[in-house]
Design a protein around this motif. Structure first.
Motif, PDB file in Angstrom:
ATOM      1  N   SER A  78      81.032  23.195  94.582  1.00  0.00           N
ATOM      2  CA  SER A  78      81.178  23.140  93.123  1.00  0.00           C
ATOM      3  C   SER A  78      79.773  23.141  92.505  1.00  0.00           C
ATOM      4  O   SER A  78      78.777  23.015  93.217  1.00  0.00           O
ATOM      5  CB  SER A  78      81.904  21.856  92.723  1.00  0.00           C
ATOM      6  N   GLN A  79      79.695  23.265  91.203  1.00  0.00           N
ATOM      7  CA  GLN A  79      78.386  23.242  90.530  1.00  0.00           C
ATOM      8  C   GLN A  79      77.672  21.924  90.784  1.00  0.00           C
ATOM      9  O   GLN A  79      76.465  21.905  91.028  1.00  0.00           O
ATOM     10  CB  GLN A  79      78.545  23.494  89.027  1.00  0.00           C
ATOM     11  N   ALA A  80      78.387  20.819  90.723  1.00  0.00           N
ATOM     12  CA  ALA A  80      77.785  19.503  90.971  1.00  0.00           C
ATOM     13  C   ALA A  80      77.268  19.414  92.410  1.00  0.00           C
ATOM     14  O   ALA A  80      76.172  18.901  92.659  1.00  0.00           O
ATOM     15  CB  ALA A  80      78.790  18.394  90.688  1.00  0.00           C
ATOM     16  N   GLN A  81      78.039  19.916  93.353  1.00  0.00           N
ATOM     17  CA  GLN A  81      77.616  19.897  94.755  1.00  0.00           C
ATOM     18  C   GLN A  81      76.405  20.799  94.967  1.00  0.00           C
ATOM     19  O   GLN A  81      75.501  20.456  95.735  1.00  0.00           O
ATOM     20  CB  GLN A  81      78.766  20.333  95.658  1.00  0.00           C
ATOM     21  N   LYS A  82      76.376  21.935  94.284  1.00  0.00           N
ATOM     22  CA  LYS A  82      75.225  22.832  94.388  1.00  0.00           C
ATOM     23  C   LYS A  82      73.955  22.152  93.878  1.00  0.00           C
ATOM     24  O   LYS A  82      72.874  22.375  94.414  1.00  0.00           O
ATOM     25  CB  LYS A  82      75.481  24.136  93.623  1.00  0.00           C
ATOM     26  N   TYR A  83      74.094  21.330  92.859  1.00  0.00           N
ATOM     27  CA  TYR A  83      72.944  20.581  92.357  1.00  0.00           C
ATOM     28  C   TYR A  83      72.412  19.650  93.446  1.00  0.00           C
ATOM     29  O   TYR A  83      71.205  19.601  93.690  1.00  0.00           O
ATOM     30  CB  TYR A  83      73.309  19.777  91.103  1.00  0.00           C
ATOM     31  N   GLU A 115      78.904  29.042  98.833  1.00  0.00           N
ATOM     32  CA  GLU A 115      79.899  29.515  97.870  1.00  0.00           C
ATOM     33  C   GLU A 115      81.084  28.564  97.733  1.00  0.00           C
ATOM     34  O   GLU A 115      81.799  28.607  96.735  1.00  0.00           O
ATOM     35  CB  GLU A 115      80.378  30.914  98.247  1.00  0.00           C
ATOM     36  N   LYS A 166      70.616  21.789  96.040  1.00  0.00           N
ATOM     37  CA  LYS A 166      69.341  22.333  95.570  1.00  0.00           C
ATOM     38  C   LYS A 166      68.262  21.257  95.448  1.00  0.00           C
ATOM     39  O   LYS A 166      67.125  21.466  95.867  1.00  0.00           O
ATOM     40  CB  LYS A 166      69.538  23.023  94.222  1.00  0.00           C
TER      41      LYS A 166
END
Length: 113
Positions: free
Chosen positions: A49-54, A46, A57
Protein backbone atom coordinates in the motif's frame (compact mmCIF):
# COMPACT_ATOMS: atom_id res chain seq x y z
CA UNK A 1 16.45 -5.42 -3.64
CA UNK A 2 18.80 -7.57 -1.60
CA UNK A 3 16.41 -10.01 0.07
CA UNK A 4 19.27 -11.96 1.66
CA UNK A 5 20.43 -8.80 3.44
CA UNK A 6 16.86 -8.04 4.51
CA UNK A 7 16.48 -11.52 5.93
CA UNK A 8 19.79 -11.19 7.77
CA UNK A 9 18.75 -7.86 9.28
CA UNK A 10 15.38 -9.21 10.39
CA UNK A 11 16.95 -12.29 11.96
CA UNK A 12 20.13 -10.79 13.41
CA UNK A 13 20.17 -6.97 13.41
CA UNK A 14 16.56 -5.91 14.01
CA UNK A 15 17.86 -3.04 16.14
CA UNK A 16 18.96 -1.29 12.96
CA UNK A 17 15.34 -0.89 11.89
CA UNK A 18 14.27 0.07 15.39
CA UNK A 19 16.97 2.76 15.54
CA UNK A 20 16.18 4.31 12.15
CA UNK A 21 12.47 4.54 13.01
CA UNK A 22 13.06 5.86 16.56
CA UNK A 23 12.42 9.56 16.87
CA UNK A 24 9.87 9.57 14.07
CA UNK A 25 6.10 9.44 14.37
CA UNK A 26 6.17 5.89 13.01
CA UNK A 27 6.19 2.55 14.80
CA UNK A 28 9.10 0.22 14.13
CA UNK A 29 6.78 -2.80 14.40
CA UNK A 30 4.96 -1.53 11.29
CA UNK A 31 8.26 -1.25 9.43
CA UNK A 32 9.28 -4.72 10.56
CA UNK A 33 5.91 -6.00 9.36
CA UNK A 34 6.51 -4.45 5.93
CA UNK A 35 9.97 -6.02 5.80
CA UNK A 36 8.55 -9.45 6.65
CA UNK A 37 5.81 -8.98 4.05
CA UNK A 38 8.43 -8.17 1.42
CA UNK A 39 10.40 -11.29 2.29
CA UNK A 40 7.29 -13.44 2.06
CA UNK A 41 6.44 -11.96 -1.35
CA UNK A 42 9.90 -12.07 -2.93
CA UNK A 43 10.36 -8.30 -2.66
CA UNK A 44 7.34 -7.44 -4.80
CA UNK A 45 6.87 -3.72 -4.11
CA UNK A 46 3.70 -3.60 -6.18
CA UNK A 47 1.85 -5.47 -3.43
CA UNK A 48 2.51 -2.69 -0.90
CA UNK A 49 0.00 0.00 0.00
CA UNK A 50 1.11 3.64 -0.15
CA UNK A 51 1.73 3.65 3.61
CA UNK A 52 3.79 0.46 3.36
CA UNK A 53 5.77 1.92 0.45
CA UNK A 54 6.64 4.87 2.66
CA UNK A 55 8.04 2.51 5.33
CA UNK A 56 10.00 0.72 2.65
CA UNK A 57 11.43 3.87 1.08
CA UNK A 58 12.32 5.64 4.33
CA UNK A 59 13.28 2.84 6.72
CA UNK A 60 14.12 -0.35 4.79
CA UNK A 61 15.59 0.64 1.43
CA UNK A 62 18.63 2.44 2.91
CA UNK A 63 19.74 -0.87 4.41
CA UNK A 64 19.27 -3.12 1.40
CA UNK A 65 19.53 -1.05 -1.77
CA UNK A 66 21.57 2.04 -1.25
CA UNK A 67 23.95 1.30 1.59
CA UNK A 68 26.90 3.65 1.41
CA UNK A 69 30.56 2.82 1.82
CA UNK A 70 32.33 4.32 4.83
CA UNK A 71 35.62 4.49 2.94
CA UNK A 72 38.96 3.04 3.95
CA UNK A 73 39.94 6.08 6.00
CA UNK A 74 36.47 7.30 6.94
CA UNK A 75 33.63 9.21 5.38
CA UNK A 76 34.42 10.55 1.91
CA UNK A 77 37.42 8.30 1.28
CA UNK A 78 35.73 5.56 -0.74
CA UNK A 79 37.87 4.42 -3.65
CA UNK A 80 34.85 2.93 -5.44
CA UNK A 81 31.53 4.50 -6.38
CA UNK A 82 30.44 5.18 -2.79
CA UNK A 83 27.95 2.31 -2.57
CA UNK A 84 28.16 -1.24 -1.30
CA UNK A 85 27.37 -3.91 -3.88
CA UNK A 86 24.86 -6.66 -3.17
CA UNK A 87 27.56 -9.33 -2.89
CA UNK A 88 29.33 -7.48 -0.06
CA UNK A 89 26.31 -6.24 1.85
CA UNK A 90 25.68 -9.18 4.18
CA UNK A 91 29.39 -9.37 5.06
CA UNK A 92 29.20 -5.69 5.99
CA UNK A 93 26.37 -6.36 8.41
CA UNK A 94 28.09 -9.42 9.86
CA UNK A 95 31.43 -7.63 10.31
CA UNK A 96 29.82 -4.27 11.14
CA UNK A 97 32.21 -2.65 8.67
CA UNK A 98 30.60 -0.98 5.67
CA UNK A 99 33.11 -1.07 2.85
CA UNK A 100 32.56 -1.62 -0.86
CA UNK A 101 34.66 -4.20 -2.70
CA UNK A 102 37.25 -1.58 -3.70
CA UNK A 103 37.70 -0.29 -0.16
CA UNK A 104 37.67 -3.81 1.27
CA UNK A 105 40.51 -4.73 -1.09
CA UNK A 106 42.42 -1.54 -0.25
CA UNK A 107 41.96 -2.09 3.48
CA UNK A 108 43.32 -5.64 3.19
CA UNK A 109 46.35 -4.42 1.25
CA UNK A 110 47.06 -1.73 3.85
CA UNK A 111 46.78 -4.26 6.69
CA UNK A 112 49.02 -6.79 4.96
CA UNK A 113 51.71 -4.32 3.89
Amino acid sequence: MNLDALKYILNNRIELIEEIVAGTQYDSSATIGVANFLLANEGNLELLSQAQKYHYKEFIKPFIESATCDGVFGNGTCTGNGYIDDESLIACYIEDEFLCQHCRYDAERITVD
